[in-house]
Design an enzyme around this catalytic site. Structure first.
Site, PDB file in Angstrom:
ATOM      1  N   ASN A 146       0.817  -1.220   0.000  1.00  0.00           N
ATOM      2  CA  ASN A 146       0.000   0.000   0.000  1.00  0.00           C
ATOM      3  C   ASN A 146       0.848   1.267   0.000  1.00  0.00           C
ATOM      4  OD1 ASN A 146      -2.496   1.691   0.664  1.00  0.00           O
ATOM      5  ND2 ASN A 146      -1.204   2.096   2.448  1.00  0.00           N
ATOM      6  N   ASP A 238      -0.828  -6.303   3.912  1.00  0.00           N
ATOM      7  CA  ASP A 238      -0.817  -5.285   4.956  1.00  0.00           C
ATOM      8  C   ASP A 238      -1.601  -4.048   4.507  1.00  0.00           C
ATOM      9  OD1 ASP A 238       0.473  -4.247   7.524  1.00  0.00           O
ATOM     10  OD2 ASP A 238       1.110  -2.738   6.070  1.00  0.00           O
ATOM     11  N   GLU A 269      -5.690  -7.403   5.345  1.00  0.00           N
ATOM     12  CA  GLU A 269      -5.820  -6.720   6.628  1.00  0.00           C
ATOM     13  C   GLU A 269      -6.822  -5.585   6.461  1.00  0.00           C
ATOM     14  OE1 GLU A 269      -3.190  -4.503  10.082  1.00  0.00           O
ATOM     15  OE2 GLU A 269      -2.779  -4.094   7.980  1.00  0.00           O
TER      16      GLU A 269
END
Length: 515
Positions: A146, A238, A269
């Site tokens: 990300n 993540d 997540e």
């Protein structure tokens, strides 16, 4: 690495052509299959990972040995490892409250996708994956895709960088904030309920990638496919909540099949909180999700009970799973805690809870919700603490009991891994509780278990669902040479047994433990 509520501090955490990107997407769509709700799964793997362990921030040589010596023989199906890409290497402390030069979160600030991390070299990573696969243990990588960094200018791989400028990998046009796509006043997320901010602004200062662009998707997919070529079986994504579902789908569409010939496992997540498209349920079309809500419910049941006042109790978990508001088990990686939640001890259990933590893991393995993951890491006193490491930040070899918890080796947890694998998908039956802290139930006619979260042993008489006979308690002592080395459970001809369940303990039997 996603929740604003667990971030009281500032957590500083090649190019490809459009034609190639279009070709990759077209190929993935050819594999697409409609799901029950009409959505397109894009050939996504439907294989569940089984029982895994997160050896969080263990170095690669230590994980290789653990797969060979412990995980494979114990029956663990997989191991999740920390982010292996090159990351920030701090060279100085920050403000006055900053006392750890190499905190654990360095590895969540990606600089480049070379495998030169705190945990070892690229050659050591490849050797680790090979050793684990040889031991029958699949490897799942914690993937930071990300964002990049939020501070610093150098990395463990020796690559220097500047804000939004990573030579040979990214420049300012590859990030939302410099491109003018973050609507907040400071480039960070100011409102965690605002979709445009959650997806397009910097999470606690971490430079947010434009994951909707072909170039960034190709860069990220190239990294993940390299890991797949080395034998990796899937990924924990993540901060997936900070990426639109369409971006996650597009990146996944570019991924190759694993060494086992299947699509890679993909678990996201996505923390609870936020409306609509920001909720975990909204991400189920794009992959499995982490069972964070379930971990919170377990803490409420296991730790809130004080013996006076009955604030919470194990018996409250008679209802657990979708009926309790959780995501479907087949789409959930479940756990008692992970590296983020264990640092929020008011809401989640951790290794610091001792026997209660072990019992909670045993209960999750017995209950069977989701794909259970046991968490095993290092001991710490302050939340930012480094794993055991050399002065330069590189993580040292794991020695259990010397800064490392090794909870996955606990004999009671290992026994319940075997119990879980033996009973399989058999449905729960014959549930019994004392309406406080002792519960018991069977799984079909395959096995029976009783758990006691109380401070004193308790004798119970319950229906086991098993044929009459003498059974070895697999937790108290496995069968050996035709005899029980621990507790013997005598089941009558009608399936009932009278059993004493130890305080903070478990008694578990299977048809295979009958003598």
């Amino acid at each position: 690495m996603d929740s604003p509520r667990s971030r009281g501090r500032t957590r500083p955490f090649l190019r490809r052509t459009a034609a190639l990107a279009a070709a990759a997407l077209a190929a993935s769509l050819a594999l697409a299959v409609p799901t029950a709700d009409g959505a397109v799964a894009r050939g996504r793997s439907t294989q569940e990972p089984g029982v895994t362990v997160s050896l969080w921030e263990w170095n690669w040589p230590s994980i290789a040995r653990e797969c060979t010596d412990v995980l494979g023989p114990a029956g663990y199906d997989g191991v999740q490892v920390a982010p292996p890409q090159n990351s920030l290497k701090r060279t100085a402390l920050g403000n006055g409250s900053d006392t750890v030069l190499h905190p654990w979160w360095e590895v969540y600030q990606a600089v480049s996708y070379d495998l030169t991390s705190r945990m070892g070299t690229e050659a050591q990573f490849k050797k680790m994956v090979k050793a684990c696969r040889k031991a029958g243990v699949k490897v799942y990588v914690d993937a930071v895709i990300n964002h990049t960094t939020g501070q610093g200018s150098t990395s463990y791989g020796g690559v220097d960088y500047q804000p939004y400028t990573y030579a040979g990998t990214y420049d300012k046009g590859d990030f939302h904030a410099p491109s003018g796509e973050c609507p907040s006043s400071d480039g960070g997320i100011q409102d965690f309920n605002a979709k445009a901010q959650v997806w397009n602004c910097n999470l606690v200062g971490l430079e947010d990638l434009r994951t909707g662009t072909d170039d960034v998707q190709a860069e990220l997919a190239g990294y993940l496919n390299k890991l797949i070529r080395y034998g990796v079986s899937g990924f924990r994504v993540d901060a997936a909540k900070h990426m639109p579902q369409r971006d996650l789908d597009a990146i996944y569409a570019r991924l190759n099949r694993t060494a086992d010939g299947v699509r890679p496992y993909w678990v996201l997540e996505v923390l609870p909180g936020g409306p609509g498209v920001l909720r975990p349920e909204a991400y189920l079309r794009s992959g499995d999700v982490l069972g964070v809500d379930g971990a919170r419910q377990m803490q409420q049941a296991f730790k809130s009970y004080t013996g006076t006042g009955n604030v919470g109790s194990l018996s409250s978990l008679e209802v657990f799973g979708p009926e309790a508001g959780l995501t479907p088990g087949a789409k959930t990686l479940s756990f008692v805690t992970n590296h983020d939640s264990e640092r929020n001890r008011n809401d989640y259990l951790s290794s610091q809870d001792g026997p209660t933590f072990i019992l909670a893991n045993q209960w999750l393995l017995a209950q069977g919700y989701g794909s259970p993951q046991v968490y095993s890491s290092f001991t710490w006193e302050q939340a930012d603490a480094s794993p055991p490491a050399r002065p330069d930040g590189r993580v040292t070899d794991t020695v259990c009991g010397q800064g490392w918890t090794c909870d996955h080796r606990n004999p009671g947890i290992v026994a319940m891994v075997g119990w879980h694998d033996y009973v399989g998908k058999a449905k729960r039956a014959n549930f019994w509780s004392d309406d406080a802290n002792v519960v018991a139930f069977s799984k079909g006619n395959r096995g029976w278990v009783a758990l006691n979260n109380g401070a004193a042993a308790k004798q119970v008489r319950v229906q086991t669902g098993l044929p009459g006979g003498r059974y070895c308690d697999v937790v108290g002592g496995a069968p050996s040479a035709g005899a029980c080395t621990g507790t013997v459970v005598t089941v009558g001809s009608t399936g009932f047994a009278t059993v004493t369940v130890p305080a903070k303990g478990v008694v578990a039997i299977t048809r295979a433990s009958r003598r």
